[in-house]
Design an enzyme around this catalytic site. Structure first.
Site, mmCIF file in Angstrom:
data_model
loop_
_atom_site.group_PDB
_atom_site.id
_atom_site.type_symbol
_atom_site.label_atom_id
_atom_site.label_comp_id
_atom_site.label_asym_id
_atom_site.label_seq_id
_atom_site.Cartn_x
_atom_site.Cartn_y
_atom_site.Cartn_z
ATOM 1 N N GLY A 1 -5.462 16.988 -25.119
ATOM 2 C CA GLY A 1 -6.648 17.764 -24.684
ATOM 3 C C GLY A 1 -8.518 17.740 -24.418
ATOM 4 O O GLY A 1 -9.188 17.916 -25.517
ATOM 5 N N SER B 1 -11.223 17.867 -23.373
ATOM 6 C CA SER B 1 -12.640 18.322 -23.214
ATOM 7 C C SER B 1 -13.994 17.700 -22.396
ATOM 8 O O SER B 1 -14.548 19.168 -22.302
ATOM 9 C CB SER B 1 -12.891 19.539 -24.619
ATOM 10 O OG SER B 1 -13.741 17.690 -25.466
ATOM 11 N N GLY C 1 -16.218 15.950 -23.902
ATOM 12 C CA GLY C 1 -16.991 16.063 -25.299
ATOM 13 C C GLY C 1 -16.390 14.946 -26.049
ATOM 14 O O GLY C 1 -15.182 13.463 -25.329
ATOM 15 N N CYS D 1 -8.278 31.103 -31.124
ATOM 16 C CA CYS D 1 -8.563 29.685 -30.272
ATOM 17 C C CYS D 1 -7.206 28.697 -29.891
ATOM 18 O O CYS D 1 -5.992 28.601 -29.874
ATOM 19 C CB CYS D 1 -9.353 29.418 -29.512
ATOM 20 S SG CYS D 1 -9.173 27.909 -28.322
ATOM 21 N N GLY E 1 -8.774 16.531 -30.354
ATOM 22 C CA GLY E 1 -9.532 15.550 -31.646
ATOM 23 C C GLY E 1 -10.844 16.274 -32.184
ATOM 24 O O GLY E 1 -11.874 15.945 -32.613
ATOM 25 N N CYS F 1 -15.915 29.107 -29.580
ATOM 26 C CA CYS F 1 -14.854 27.884 -28.629
ATOM 27 C C CYS F 1 -15.108 28.177 -26.750
ATOM 28 O O CYS F 1 -14.280 29.579 -26.729
ATOM 29 C CB CYS F 1 -13.483 28.291 -29.304
ATOM 30 S SG CYS F 1 -12.480 27.379 -29.045
#
Length: 390
Positions: free
Chosen positions: A8, A10, A12, A101, A125, A201
């Site tokens: 996943g 993101s 970041g 979430c 992460g 989130c």
């Protein structure tokens, strides 16, 4: 054959480094970016976090030379997380959308999308760790706190199931944040200096009352201050768990009106900001709300006794065990380390399992026990279970 892991991604630094580490470990890695929100109502910045995040995610995927996929889960996110959040606030509770979430989106809808891409595992992460043990001839998955105490995110995963954990990987859970940044710089990843996300989130940092007014109407009501002197009249003198685990009951005649607000459902126990009442020797804090009568009760000072509780209750239907094999089959009492909010240091206490649910009795009184939040219990760093505070 190499095992395939869908990360996943993101945008970041944490998920970027997680992807890099998986490649180093010999996995076949593909990136999947999920769009879960596309509304800017209530955002504290006019910038759309999604647009920046997807750009960073694409740059990282290109640098790592891994396939990049995009999926729009905004419909599912609104239905399963945001609508739940509105409903809980309307009832005077304070939900934790990040926990929801992870349970409903990242390790459910997103996981299914990853499996459609042929994934053997899905990685994130998160700063937490997973361990597999064999018990009675069956594999059991343990969710363990991250090595970095300042960043441990196991609390946010407190509602995961054994099935969800079986497919989960947490590549950075064993290292600390400064090292993650250093790896990102060394590998020249675009997200190396990107700030950590804040707020709800996938939504971002929001002005909560403005955000909630999409569904919840503003409604003028009274702010009632209750002095610390009244505490002995309000705090139950009984030692019975059923008595001391209940939220304090307030009524207007217990205090004096000191101001007005725009909706009791916009406030939560322990809150200081947004009251807009001046002229006090110390700041005022919310000690209780009554959404039916639209009253916010406050007390003066950070150490106001009515901000503190010794116990809480979680009804049966809201109890969840990650380790189902450790769920009691009869009434009993067990010692655990307990957390009632993210980043709170673990608190010692005992959990009393009863027919109607469980009671958590803390060794020391806890500040701002909030209905609707999650209490999570640990045993030597392993997250065993969690539940919604009544």
């Amino acid at each position: 054959m190499k095992k395939k892991v869908v990360i996943g991604l993101s945008g970041g630094v944490d998920s970027s480094v997680a992807a890099h580490l998986l490649i180093e470990q010999g996995y076949e890695v593909e990136a999947l970016f999920m769009q879960n929100w596309n509304d800017t109502v209530g955002l504290k910045s006019e910038e759309c976090p999604f647009e920046e995040d997807v750009l960073f995610a694409q740059m990282v995927a290109k640098k790592l030379n891994i396939p990049f996929h995009f999926v729009d889960l905004s419909t599912e996110y609104r239905a399963q997380v945001i609508d739940y959040m509105f409903a809980e606030y309307e009832k005077g509770k304070t939900p934790n959308p990040d926990v929801l979430c992870n349970r409903e989106i990242k390790f459910d809808v997103f996981l299914k999308k990853a499996l459609e891409l042929g994934a053997d595992y899905v990685a994130t992460g998160h700063y937490c760790q997973k361990e597999t043990i064999v018990k009675d001839g069956k594999e059991v998955y343990r969710l363990i706190a991250g090595e970095d105490n300042n960043k441990d995110q196991s609390y946010f995963l407190c509602q995961l199931s054994q099935e969800q954990l079986s497919k989960a990987m947490f590549p950075i859970g064993h290292i600390e944040k400064p090292e993650v940044r250093e790896i990102a710089r060394r590998e020249k990843l675009a997200s190396a200096e990107k700030k950590d996300s804040q707020g709800i989130c996938f939504v971002g940092k929001v002005d909560l009352p403005v955000f909630l007014q999409q569904k919840l109407k503003a409604k003028k009501g009274r702010i009632i201050e209750i002095s610390a002197d009244k505490a002995n009249e309000i705090i139950p003198q009984s030692e019975e768990l059923k008595d001391i685990a209940q939220p304090y009951q307030f009524s207007p005649e217990m205090g004096e009106e000191v101001g007005t607000h725009n909706g009791a459902h916009f406030f939560t126990v322990g809150q200081r900001k947004g009251l807009n009442v001046g002229g006090k020797a110390e700041p005022l804090f919310v000690i209780g709300t009554d959404v039916k009568e639209n009253i916010v009760y406050v007390g003066m000072g950070h150490e106001h006794p009515l901000l503190m509780r010794k116990a809480l209750f979680i009804p049966n239907e809201d109890i969840h065990f990650i380790r189902e094999d450790l769920r009691p089959t009869e009434n009993c009492e067990r010692r655990y380390d307990i957390r009632i909010r993210y980043r709170q240091p673990l608190q010692g206490g005992s959990i009393h399992f009863k027919e109607e649910g469980l009671y958590i009795h803390f060794d020391d009184p806890q500040r701002a026990v909030v209905s609707g939040q999650f209490a999570a219990w640990y045993d030597e760093g392993e997250l065993i279970g969690s539940g919604v505070i009544d």
